[in-house]
Motif scaffolding. Structure first.
Motif, mmCIF file in Angstrom:
data_model
loop_
_atom_site.group_PDB
_atom_site.id
_atom_site.type_symbol
_atom_site.label_atom_id
_atom_site.label_comp_id
_atom_site.label_asym_id
_atom_site.label_seq_id
_atom_site.Cartn_x
_atom_site.Cartn_y
_atom_site.Cartn_z
ATOM 1 N N TRP A 59 0.832 -1.201 0.000
ATOM 2 C CA TRP A 59 0.000 0.000 0.000
ATOM 3 C C TRP A 59 0.866 1.251 0.000
ATOM 4 O O TRP A 59 0.553 2.232 -0.681
ATOM 5 C CB TRP A 59 -0.933 0.017 1.217
ATOM 6 N N ALA A 60 1.963 1.221 0.753
ATOM 7 C CA ALA A 60 2.853 2.387 0.798
ATOM 8 C C ALA A 60 3.452 2.648 -0.586
ATOM 9 O O ALA A 60 3.527 3.804 -1.027
ATOM 10 C CB ALA A 60 3.951 2.169 1.827
ATOM 11 N N ARG A 61 3.854 1.585 -1.268
ATOM 12 C CA ARG A 61 4.396 1.758 -2.627
ATOM 13 C C ARG A 61 3.322 2.290 -3.566
ATOM 14 O O ARG A 61 3.577 3.182 -4.387
ATOM 15 C CB ARG A 61 4.942 0.431 -3.155
ATOM 16 N N ALA A 62 2.114 1.754 -3.455
ATOM 17 C CA ALA A 62 1.016 2.193 -4.323
ATOM 18 C C ALA A 62 0.675 3.657 -4.069
ATOM 19 O O ALA A 62 0.449 4.416 -5.016
ATOM 20 C CB ALA A 62 -0.212 1.318 -4.106
ATOM 21 N N GLU A 63 0.665 4.065 -2.805
ATOM 22 C CA GLU A 63 0.377 5.467 -2.478
ATOM 23 C C GLU A 63 1.440 6.386 -3.067
ATOM 24 O O GLU A 63 1.127 7.449 -3.585
ATOM 25 C CB GLU A 63 0.294 5.661 -0.960
ATOM 26 N N LYS A 64 2.680 5.967 -2.987
ATOM 27 C CA LYS A 64 3.765 6.782 -3.535
ATOM 28 C C LYS A 64 3.615 6.919 -5.047
ATOM 29 O O LYS A 64 3.732 8.003 -5.603
ATOM 30 C CB LYS A 64 5.117 6.163 -3.198
ATOM 31 N N ARG A 66 0.828 6.528 -6.805
ATOM 32 C CA ARG A 66 -0.361 7.338 -7.083
ATOM 33 C C ARG A 66 -0.064 8.810 -6.902
ATOM 34 O O ARG A 66 -0.489 9.633 -7.693
ATOM 35 C CB ARG A 66 -1.517 6.929 -6.171
ATOM 36 N N GLY A 67 0.677 9.134 -5.836
ATOM 37 C CA GLY A 67 1.019 10.530 -5.592
ATOM 38 C C GLY A 67 1.866 11.093 -6.713
ATOM 39 O O GLY A 67 1.654 12.214 -7.172
ATOM 40 N N ASP A 68 2.838 10.319 -7.198
ATOM 41 C CA ASP A 68 3.670 10.763 -8.309
ATOM 42 C C ASP A 68 2.850 10.924 -9.573
ATOM 43 O O ASP A 68 3.040 11.870 -10.339
ATOM 44 C CB ASP A 68 4.816 9.774 -8.554
ATOM 45 N N ASP A 69 1.918 9.986 -9.817
ATOM 46 C CA ASP A 69 1.060 10.073 -11.002
ATOM 47 C C ASP A 69 0.183 11.320 -10.956
ATOM 48 O O ASP A 69 0.006 12.000 -11.962
ATOM 49 C CB ASP A 69 0.168 8.835 -11.129
ATOM 50 N N GLU A 70 -0.367 11.624 -9.786
ATOM 51 C CA GLU A 70 -1.224 12.804 -9.658
ATOM 52 C C GLU A 70 -0.421 14.073 -9.924
ATOM 53 O O GLU A 70 -0.894 14.976 -10.608
ATOM 54 C CB GLU A 70 -1.851 12.845 -8.275
ATOM 55 N N LYS A 71 0.796 14.132 -9.405
ATOM 56 C CA LYS A 71 1.642 15.300 -9.653
ATOM 57 C C LYS A 71 1.930 15.429 -11.141
ATOM 58 O O LYS A 71 1.890 16.526 -11.708
ATOM 59 C CB LYS A 71 2.953 15.185 -8.874
ATOM 60 N N HIS A 72 2.221 14.311 -11.780
ATOM 61 C CA HIS A 72 2.515 14.313 -13.208
ATOM 62 C C HIS A 72 1.300 14.795 -14.001
ATOM 63 O O HIS A 72 1.436 15.613 -14.931
ATOM 64 C CB HIS A 72 2.933 12.905 -13.647
ATOM 65 N N MET A 73 0.122 14.305 -13.652
ATOM 66 C CA MET A 73 -1.099 14.703 -14.355
ATOM 67 C C MET A 73 -1.398 16.195 -14.147
ATOM 68 O O MET A 73 -1.786 16.887 -15.085
ATOM 69 C CB MET A 73 -2.291 13.866 -13.887
#
Length: 84
Positions: A59-64, A66-73
């Motif tokens: 979950w920690a890896r997935a959150e990281k 997801r957070g990077d993807d959101e910043k990229h988007m």
């Protein structure tokens, strides 16, 4: 109350020194090795602990990610807005 200020200052200094020593101790190779050994022993005895730890790590890896993807988007959206 003025008489307590030197005591409070001394307490704060000693507490900060204690916390620093604790941080140093927690980072020693011997302690890390011991904690790892204990974790492995516990996970061998109780497999559900291993599964819970792996789930938390996943979950920690997935959150990281997801957070990077959101910043990229968000950056892409900002760039599109600038060009329009």
């Amino acid at each position: 109350m003025e008489s307590f200020k030197p005591l409070a200052k001394e307490y704060d200094e000693k507490f900060e020194a204690f916390q620093e020593e604790l941080r140093k101790w927690e980072e020693t190779a011997e302690r890390i090795k011991d904690v790892t050994f204990q974790r492995i022993q516990a996970e061998n005895e109780f497999p559900e602990l291993k599964k819970e730890r792996e789930d938390r790590e996943r979950w920690a890896r997935a959150e990281k990610i997801r957070g990077d993807d959101e910043k990229h988007m968000l950056n892409k959206k900002r760039q599109k807005i600038k060009f329009v």
